[in-house]
Design an enzyme around this catalytic site. Structure first.
Site, PDB file in Angstrom:
ATOM      1  N   ASP A 202       0.548  -1.438  -0.311  1.00 13.44           N
ATOM      2  CA  ASP A 202      -0.344  -0.366  -0.272  1.00 13.44           C
ATOM      3  C   ASP A 202       0.525   1.645  -0.378  1.00 13.44           C
ATOM      4  O   ASP A 202       0.279   1.782  -0.500  1.00 13.44           O
ATOM      5  CB  ASP A 202      -0.991  -0.199   1.173  1.00 13.44           C
TER       6      ASP A 202
ATOM      7  N   SER B 260     -15.339   6.368  -1.809  1.00 11.29           N
ATOM      8  CA  SER B 260     -14.166   5.818  -0.780  1.00 11.29           C
ATOM      9  C   SER B 260     -14.192   6.773   0.467  1.00 11.29           C
ATOM     10  O   SER B 260     -15.061   7.450   0.330  1.00 11.29           O
ATOM     11  CB  SER B 260     -12.590   6.144  -1.659  1.00 11.29           C
TER      12      SER B 260
ATOM     13  N   LYS C 103     -11.623   1.343  11.418  1.00 12.21           N
ATOM     14  CA  LYS C 103     -11.480   1.500   9.878  1.00 12.21           C
ATOM     15  C   LYS C 103     -11.378   0.236   9.559  1.00 12.21           C
ATOM     16  O   LYS C 103     -10.055  -1.124   9.871  1.00 12.21           O
ATOM     17  CB  LYS C 103     -10.431   2.033   9.865  1.00 12.21           C
TER      18      LYS C 103
ATOM     19  N   ARG D 270     -18.673  -2.826  -4.127  1.00 17.39           N
ATOM     20  CA  ARG D 270     -18.215  -1.522  -4.094  1.00 17.39           C
ATOM     21  C   ARG D 270     -17.965  -1.267  -5.985  1.00 17.39           C
ATOM     22  O   ARG D 270     -18.515  -0.326  -6.505  1.00 17.39           O
ATOM     23  CB  ARG D 270     -16.892  -0.533  -3.405  1.00 17.39           C
TER      24      ARG D 270
ATOM     25  N   CYS E 201       2.148 -24.900  28.170  1.00 15.30           N
ATOM     26  CA  CYS E 201       2.630 -25.605  28.682  1.00 15.30           C
ATOM     27  C   CYS E 201       1.475 -25.540  30.266  1.00 15.30           C
ATOM     28  O   CYS E 201       1.927 -24.561  30.638  1.00 15.30           O
ATOM     29  CB  CYS E 201       4.196 -24.490  29.400  1.00 15.30           C
TER      30      CYS E 201
END
Ligand SMILES: NC(=O)c1ccc[n+]([C@@H]2O[C@H](COP(=O)([O-])OP(=O)(O)OC[C@H]3O[C@@H](n4cnc5c(N)ncnc54)[C@H](O)[C@@H]3O)[C@@H](O)[C@H]2O)c1
Ligand SMILES: [Zn+2]
Length: 637
Positions: A31, A73, A97, A118, A397
């Site tokens: 991104d 958006s 978000k 979308r 454990c």
């Protein structure tokens, strides 16, 4: 200004290509790298349509459907000051978000008739046949309304692990991460039922019906909840100072990692403003997302180590080739739990991508290039060699008494809970090495001379350490109990229990039913508490024998206050913050509860006709209903 058409075209082409791959669940770049392309194009051609373009319109396997109201958006910022100036004097509502895929649900006469993605914002895809497998979707509303409900379809880490298992069984390719798999499965022709591993959170309601014209965001979310939709818990924020506290909370959810968040979304609480401000072609003007600038890097796993925690949980940690991210040198990274290691088939030699957003702890994202072979789990605890057992997604454990890692963890937790100052982890290790301490009660048998044996500890410090330990003998009972480190409990839960069972004996003798009867305690916690107290019986006795005298809470302000022995349930909004009203009730000797039962003295509400479930229950049980004024009158009497 020089115009570079070639550069602009190639940037725009690259952006459109990466958008398509991304929304098909197959991104090729991170991104951060993608955002850099957008920034470059924005500099050369700020008005370029590729920057305004929402989503992608890649040809898919599903039927195309138009959005009557575009699915847009969000505008985003990485800068707190920008968020603050956008907020201005408005009350805003914050939500998580969630990083998945937008989904819009169309209801006709209250019946779910269509679920769509979308797409490019104007034209989406019909994914009803897949979405029907998602159990969070509400097939029918309580009233025959026409509306569209929008939200995010996403996959939790835990479901991702199960999904990977099933996909491998089916001979499908291993998916790379929880975010990409949502788009990936929505774009498939077969195996529709795999969508049952997804969850949905609703965050928007569109309708012409006046019944759905909410005055504010809080009212909208309340309606969604009443209809049975999971929602991203909304937080009403009045003041600037509340913003950073809220962002810290979101950050800690991000760090926990079970659900993938990439920031927070804010909207103006007043919905009239939404209609006034409207949208650009790219985003609504009344919402703003805040993201932590995520910097990613690729590294190689050199080793995976498994550490035993205080509660015996075995946590895998990847030791990686050092990389620098957001200014910090990263040398290892948590892999959360055994199931996570299995889901991503993690092992030595894997090339992995990691991300660090702001000051958040660095996080594993996905495998870039897998080394040959298969993941492995340790068979035994690295600290005590005991065979490990599976407990949900974790390895554990169970050698609580004999495992050095757990014993040390237990004593450290005790030191913290009992607020023994200056007794650091290093000093404890030294005391263990010298054989001065092996069990927690040994601390209370130490003399000043014993403390003098510790490295770098002079007379004055030894005196101080001894005093601090002695002082902790009369710690509050809630802290004493919290120091026992019983699973499923914390300081607040013990304080709550002590309101009902105000002595150590009463707590030790309590049955599961007695604990369950306390407001806010579920069956599982009640079991953990009773089992935990019985397992810790020897330690409790040893601590008492060492001279500990935990102080039971002084009987609350007075059980003989005017509300002594009475329980109240508050519902709806009152003129003062709820915590304040609860405080007044407690001061008068009363208690508050979140659910109505036969034991409830009265339900306090300013809206007796709200039809809320609490009000309905009060009516059925014949519980008196008081207004806020009624309550205040009684308090003043
Ligand atoms: N790696 C790549 O190749 C690549 C390509 C394209 C885009 N991207 C990334 O995608 C992002 C832009 O995509 P985008 O347009 O989908 O925007 P976005 O993901 O930043 O935000 C918009 C979406 O957020 C979702 N959302 C989640 N929780 C919400 C909530 N509580 N309230 C409201 N909305 C909520 C909605 O579905 C909305 O559509 C950027 O971060 C970009 O880096 C990456
Ligand atoms: Zn062990």
């Amino acid at each position: 200004m020089t115009y570079k058409p070639d550069a602009v075209k190639s940037l725009a082409d690259a952006i459109m290509r990466h958008k398509r791959l991304y929304y098909q669940g197959k991104p090729e770049i991170s991104d951060a790298d993608y955002d850099r392309l957008e920034d470059q194009l924005r500099q050369l051609a700020p008005e370029h349509p590729a920057l305004e373009y929402v989503g992608s319109d890649a040809p898919g396997v599903n039927r195309k459907v138009a959005h009557e109201t575009p699915m847009l958006s969000l505008q985003k910022t990485y800068v707190l000051d920008d968020l603050i100036s956008w907020k201005g004097d408005h009350d805003i509502v914050g939500t998580w978000k969630v990083d998945g895929n937008s989904l819009s649900l169309v209801y006709k006469k209250g019946q779910l008739v269509l679920a769509k993605t979308r797409g490019n914002g104007r034209l989406g895809e019909d994914v009803t046949s897949k979405a029907q497998w998602v159990s969070d979707l509400v097939p029918r509303l309580q009233q025959p309304l026409d509306c569209e409900i929008r939200g995010e379809l996403y996959c939790t880490e835990h479901h991702f692990a199960e999904l990977v298992d099933e996909m491998l069984d089916l001979g499908l390719e291993r998916p790379s991460n929880p975010r990409n798999i949502v788009a990936g499965l929505l774009g498939r022709r077969s195996h529709l039922n795999l969508a049952r591993y997804f969850n949905f959170l609703a965050f928007e309601v569109l309708s012409d019906d006046s019944a759905l014209h909410f005055k504010d965001e809080i009212e909208k979310f309340a309606w969604l909840t009443a209809e049975g939709f999971p929602i991203p818990e909304p937080k009403l924020i009045h003041k600037e100072s509340e913003l950073s506290a809220y962002l810290d909370q979101v950050k800690s959810v991000m760090e926990a990692g079970e659900i993938g968040l990439d920031g927070a979304v804010f909207s103006f609480n007043n919905r009239d403003l939404h209609y006034e401000l409207g949208n650009t072609s790219h985003h609504p003007r009344y919402k703003m997302s805040y993201k932590w600038q995520g910097q990613t890097a690729v590294s190689v796993i050199k080793d995976i180590t498994w550490a035993t925690s205080r509660l015996g949980v075995i946590t895998p940690v990847a030791v990686i080739e050092p990389v620098t991210l957001s200014g910090a040198k990263i040398t290892n990274i948590t892999l959360h739990n055994a199931e996570h290691v299995m889901a991503y088939n993690l092992k030595k030699g894997d090339e992995i991508e990691i991300v660090r957003s702001g000051e958040v702890i660095p996080k594993f994202l996905e495998v870039k290039k897998a080394a040959p072979g298969r993941y492995s789990w340790p068979a035994a605890c690295g600290d005590c060699n005991e065979t490990l057992e599976f407990d949900g997604v974790r390895l554990r454990c169970l050698n609580e008494a004999g495992c050095p890692a757990q014993q040390t963890g237990f004593i450290l937790n005790w030191i913290r809970c009992a607020e023994i100052d200056d007794l650091s982890e290093k000093r404890l290790a030294a005391m263990q090495d010298l054989g001065l301490v092996s069990q927690v009660d040994d601390l209370y048998h130490l003399s000043v001379e014993d403390f003098l044996k510790l490295p770098l500890t002079k007379e004055k410090m030894a005196q101080k350490l001894w005093k601090n330990v002695q002082k902790s003998k009369t710690l509050p009972l809630a802290r004493f109990l919290n120091g026992l480190g019983i699973q499923g409990t914390g300081l607040t839960s013990w304080e709550k229990i002590l309101e009902d069972l105000p002595s150590l004996d009463k707590v030790r003798q309590a049955s599961e039913d007695q604990i369950k009867a306390i407001d806010g305690f579920a069956e599982k916690t009640a079991q953990q508490i009773v089992a935990g107290l019985s397992a810790k019986s020897n330690i409790i006795d040893a601590l008492l024998a060492a001279g500990l005298k935990p102080k039971a809470p002084s009987r609350s302000t007075s059980a003989d206050g005017i509300f002594g022995g009475q329980t109240f349930v508050i519902t709806g909004t009152l003129s003062k913050p709820r915590a304040e009203i609860e405080g007044l009730i407690k001061q008068a000797g009363g208690k508050t509860s979140s659910s109505v039962s036969k034991k409830t003295t009265a339900v306090i509400t300013n809206d007796p006709d709200s039809g809320s479930s609490k009000m309905k229950k009060a009516q059925t049980l014949g519980i008196p209903v008081w207004s806020e004024d009624n309550l205040l009158e009684k308090l003043e009497a």
